[in-house]
Scaffold this motif. Structure first.
Motif, short mmCIF file in Angstrom:
data_model
loop_
_atom_site.label_atom_id
_atom_site.label_comp_id
_atom_site.label_asym_id
_atom_site.label_seq_id
_atom_site.Cartn_x
_atom_site.Cartn_y
_atom_site.Cartn_z
N ASN A 28 -5.73 -4.21 -2.40
CA ASN A 28 -6.11 -4.96 -0.94
C ASN A 28 -5.81 -3.94 0.58
O ASN A 28 -6.08 -3.60 1.41
CB ASN A 28 -5.41 -6.13 0.03
N ALA A 29 -4.74 -3.18 -0.14
CA ALA A 29 -3.82 -2.17 1.02
C ALA A 29 -4.43 -1.08 0.29
O ALA A 29 -4.69 0.60 1.09
CB ALA A 29 -2.35 -1.72 0.21
N GLY A 30 -5.39 -0.67 -0.82
CA GLY A 30 -6.45 0.45 -1.02
C GLY A 30 -5.42 1.60 -2.16
O GLY A 30 -5.69 2.53 -1.84
N MET A 31 -4.11 1.13 -2.60
CA MET A 31 -2.94 1.28 -3.64
C MET A 31 -3.96 1.54 -4.69
O MET A 31 -4.98 0.48 -5.26
CB MET A 31 -2.11 1.04 -3.19
N TRP A 32 -3.09 2.31 -5.79
CA TRP A 32 -3.60 2.46 -7.30
C TRP A 32 -2.80 0.89 -7.98
O TRP A 32 -1.40 1.36 -7.10
CB TRP A 32 -2.92 3.79 -8.19
N THR A 33 -2.94 0.06 -8.33
CA THR A 33 -2.33 -0.85 -8.97
C THR A 33 -2.11 -0.83 -11.08
O THR A 33 -3.22 -0.59 -11.51
CB THR A 33 -3.03 -2.62 -9.00
N VAL A 34 -1.04 -0.79 -11.07
CA VAL A 34 -0.56 -0.99 -12.60
C VAL A 34 0.34 -2.01 -12.55
O VAL A 34 1.19 -2.88 -11.78
CB VAL A 34 0.27 -0.11 -12.62
N ALA A 35 -0.54 -3.39 -13.63
CA ALA A 35 -0.01 -4.91 -13.72
C ALA A 35 0.86 -4.27 -15.58
O ALA A 35 0.41 -3.73 -16.16
CB ALA A 35 -0.95 -5.31 -13.75
N CYS A 40 0.27 6.10 -3.03
CA CYS A 40 1.34 4.68 -3.24
C CYS A 40 0.35 3.79 -4.60
O CYS A 40 -1.03 4.11 -4.80
CB CYS A 40 1.13 4.13 -2.41
N VAL A 41 1.37 3.93 -5.49
CA VAL A 41 1.30 2.91 -6.24
C VAL A 41 2.08 1.70 -6.83
O VAL A 41 2.58 1.87 -6.39
CB VAL A 41 2.01 3.61 -7.73
N LYS A 42 1.28 0.89 -6.48
CA LYS A 42 1.93 -1.22 -6.54
C LYS A 42 1.78 -1.11 -7.63
O LYS A 42 0.93 -1.40 -8.57
CB LYS A 42 1.10 -1.62 -5.77
N VAL A 43 2.81 -1.79 -8.45
CA VAL A 43 3.47 -2.25 -10.16
C VAL A 43 4.19 -3.65 -9.25
O VAL A 43 4.59 -4.41 -9.03
CB VAL A 43 4.53 -1.80 -11.17
#
Length: 276
Positions: free
Chosen positions: A203-210, A188-191
């Motif tokens: 905190n969820a262990g996901m990839w993050t894109v700001a 998963c990727v969180k944007v």
């Protein structure tokens, strides 16, 4: 034994989980900033746009609480009211805030340029699309309706009250993953355009894109951004990138329209054994 087994996900991405305001809708994340400044104006308490934006991404009642903890705002409240803000004050402020916020959302519910096209390409790649927010259910319903009219409807959309804890806890992102039916959080990727939203994904262990330019950190409506010269734009962009990078974002982009290059890089990293 001299070796320990390590289990690593090396498959493709399965889902992208998108924030709403400042990420896919409402360029500049203007609606909540306008609502908070108007709320405090009506109370006779000075509140700058920068102060209103400090806790952005959190659930809105919690946002009010955090604004009231800002020393200058706390002093302004004390001067205007003759006492420190209480829980009863926060309850009343949140009640008064709701209609103001709903009106600013109605005024600012335009999809960010390139977002609808990007989401179409995500679906072509076979990715599931989730969404969550610091807005409550009534607020997000306005965003959902406006987005549908412009061609966007996520597979799952969660409001702040849909999880036990709001951002920066992992709850909303993890509930998105559960409802989307993904195999693991590493797929998963969180944007997001806010620090609490990026912390949620981490905190969820996901990839993050700001998202820097279209979001809360730059904090300018499209016409305000366009009115800046190149040097001023770069200064605002650099400050936003720095803050979001320091929050731990794996990638920082100008807007969600620029997301695809990040996804290709993430999938290459996964295949090589990297993890978020």
């Amino acid at each position: 034994m001299n070796y320990r087994y390590s289990r690593r996900y090396a498959g493709p991405l399965e889902a992208v989980i998108l924030d709403w305001a400042g990420t896919v809708i409402d360029f500049g994340c203007v609606a909540p900033a306008e609502a908070f400044t108007e709320l405090f104006r009506r109370e006779g308490v000075p509140l700058t746009v920068a102060q209103a934006r400090e806790p952005m991404g959190t659930e809105k009642r919690e946002h009010i609480r955090r604004v009231l903890r800002i020393p200058a705002v706390a002093a302004g409240w004390q001067q205007a009211k003759g006492a420190e803000a209480t829980e009863a004050d926060i309850d009343r402020l949140y009640h008064d805030f709701l209609p103001i916020q709903l009106e600013t959302i109605r005024q600012r519910a335009q999809m960010i340029p390139g977002a609808v096209e990007l989401i179409g390409r995500l679906r072509e790649r076979g990715l599931k699309v989730g969404a969550n927010t610091g807005y409550n259910r009534e607020m997000i319903a306005l965003c959902e309706a406006a987005a549908r009219g412009q061609g966007y409807a996520p597979d799952v959309s969660l409001a702040a009250e849909d999880a036990p804890r709001g951002r920066p806890s992992a709850d909303l992102a993890l509930l998105n993953a559960v409802q989307l039916g993904v195999s693991c959080v590493q797929a998963c990727v969180k944007v997001d355009d806010t620090v609490p939203g990026i912390e949620e994904g981490l905190n969820a262990g996901m990839w993050t894109v700001a998202v820097a330019v279209s979001g809360n950190e730059v904090g300018l409506a499209p016409d305000e951004w366009a009115a800046l010269d190149a040097e001023a734009q770069q200064a605002r962009r650099a400050a936003a990138v720095r803050r979001l990078s320091q929050a731990g974002a794996h990638y920082v982009i100008d807007s969600v329209a620029d997301l695809e290059d990040c996804l290709g890089d993430i999938e290459a990293r996964l295949a090589a054994g990297d993890q978020p």
